[in-house]
Scaffold this active site. Structure first.
Site, short mmCIF file in Angstrom:
data_model
loop_
_atom_site.label_atom_id
_atom_site.label_comp_id
_atom_site.label_asym_id
_atom_site.label_seq_id
_atom_site.Cartn_x
_atom_site.Cartn_y
_atom_site.Cartn_z
CG ASP A 179 56.35 119.94 37.45
OD1 ASP A 179 57.10 120.65 36.97
OD2 ASP A 179 55.07 120.16 37.21
CD GLN A 226 52.57 125.12 33.18
OE1 GLN A 226 53.51 124.19 32.93
NE2 GLN A 226 52.93 126.56 33.65
CE LYS A 267 57.07 124.21 31.52
NZ LYS A 267 55.82 124.08 32.77
N1 GUN Z 1 53.91 126.74 36.67
C1 GUN Z 1 55.01 127.68 37.01
N2 GUN Z 1 55.94 126.78 37.13
C2 GUN Z 1 55.71 125.57 36.95
C3 GUN Z 1 56.46 124.44 37.05
O1 GUN Z 1 57.70 124.23 37.23
N3 GUN Z 1 55.63 123.21 36.86
C4 GUN Z 1 54.52 123.40 36.55
N4 GUN Z 1 53.78 122.03 36.39
N5 GUN Z 1 53.72 124.45 36.63
C5 GUN Z 1 54.38 125.73 36.69
#
Ligand code: GUN
Length: 285
Positions: free
Chosen positions: A121, A98, A54
């Site tokens: 998110d 995350q 990311k």
């Molecule tokens: N862990 C797995 N997928 C995601 C996501 O889309 N956002 C976040 N914050 N954590 C994740």
């Protein structure tokens, strides 16, 4: 019939190029780049890879991306305070904490603490509420990416039967809302659904997000269906496979996403897109 592949990598590259242009326009207009701050608590190996990807993708698009790594034993209070600081920092447009978080921290408490305007998110109850009432807000990245991939197939969603297998807050529920907003008839299936194969065989669009390797096979697919496989599972041999048995399902499907190279790349591209949306909304309001 042999299904055509939906190339998530190509779609993501094209969308990222579009986002990079929006970033350049934003930067020109406001004198600074949009900012995305990603918080990782602990050292979960998969999360470490995801968050680094990311951060790298943000930099490539011209977004100021920062990865904040906090130790595994960070208290919930300390994490909430950390989020509050990011909320208050004017240079921060997008905040992503995350998941999964260590067991001693409530994910709900952390999600609730993120300013809804910075919640790239789309997990905050304010944003989930806006989505379910059809109002503009920040939409979760993976379902947004899935919609983008479905659009590539030029399938008419109005009146189509869409079956979403999986009812998570991250994918299944928001996915169902997005399909409903496009006038599909939507069914959400899950682990307790009776005769899942028969139900899936009625789906013009089948989206699978359960996290079980190859649970969807040829007998689940309506001829010509669009199949979107959100799962990423590692086999004992170390291979990455989806929730759909791609080779078997391809015998009947019209379109199918590969794993890897399907939904995954689109998710990151949509996170970058959400960051620009959040930045633009904040600075123009
Ligand atoms: N862990 C797995 N997928 C995601 C996501 O889309 N956002 C976040 N914050 N954590 C994740």
């Amino acid at each position: 019939m042999v299904a055509r592949r939906i190339d998530g990598k190509a779609a993501a590259l094209a969308y990222r190029a579009e986002v990079a242009k929006q970033v350049a326009t934003f930067t020109e207009k406001y004198g600074r780049a949009p900012g995305l701050d990603v918080v990782l608590v602990g050292e979960d190996p998969a999360s470490m890879v995801y968050t680094r990807n990311k951060e790298k993708a943000a930099a490539k698009a011209g977004i100021r991306g920062e990865l904040h790594r906090l130790p595994e034993d960070t208290s919930q209070r300390a994490l909430l305070d950390y989020v509050s600081k990011l909320n208050a920092n004017d240079e921060v447009d997008g905040i992503l904490v995350q998941l999964p978080l260590p067991k001693h921290i409530s994910a709900d408490a952390v999600i609730d603490a993120i300013a809804p305007a910075k919640d790239v998110d789309g997990f905050h109850p304010m944003n989930t509420g806006l989505l379910s009432t059809g109002r503009p807000g920040l939409v979760p990245c993976t379902p947004r990416g899935c919609m983008h991939l479905i659009a590539q197939t030029e399938t008419e969603l109005t009146g189509a039967h869409a079956v979403v297998v999986g009812r998570s807050n991250i994918v299944g529920k928001p996915m169902a809302q997005l399909l409903l907003a496009e006038h599909a008839t939507v069914t959400i299936a899950h682990s307790r659904t009776r005769d899942l194969a028969a139900l899936c065989r009625t789906a013009d669009v089948l989206v699978v997000a359960v996290g079980r390797a190859h649970m969807i096979g040829a007998d689940h697919i309506k001829p010509g269906a669009v199949v979107i496989d959100v799962g990423i599972n590692r086999t004992d041999a170390g291979k990455l496979v989806g929730d759909v048995d791609t080779i078997a399902a391809s015998e009947h499907a019209g379109w199918i996403t590969p794993v890897p190279g399907g939904v995954g790349p689109m998710t990151i591209a949509c996170l970058l897109g959400n960051t620009v949306v959040a930045a633009e909304n904040r600075l123009s309001s």
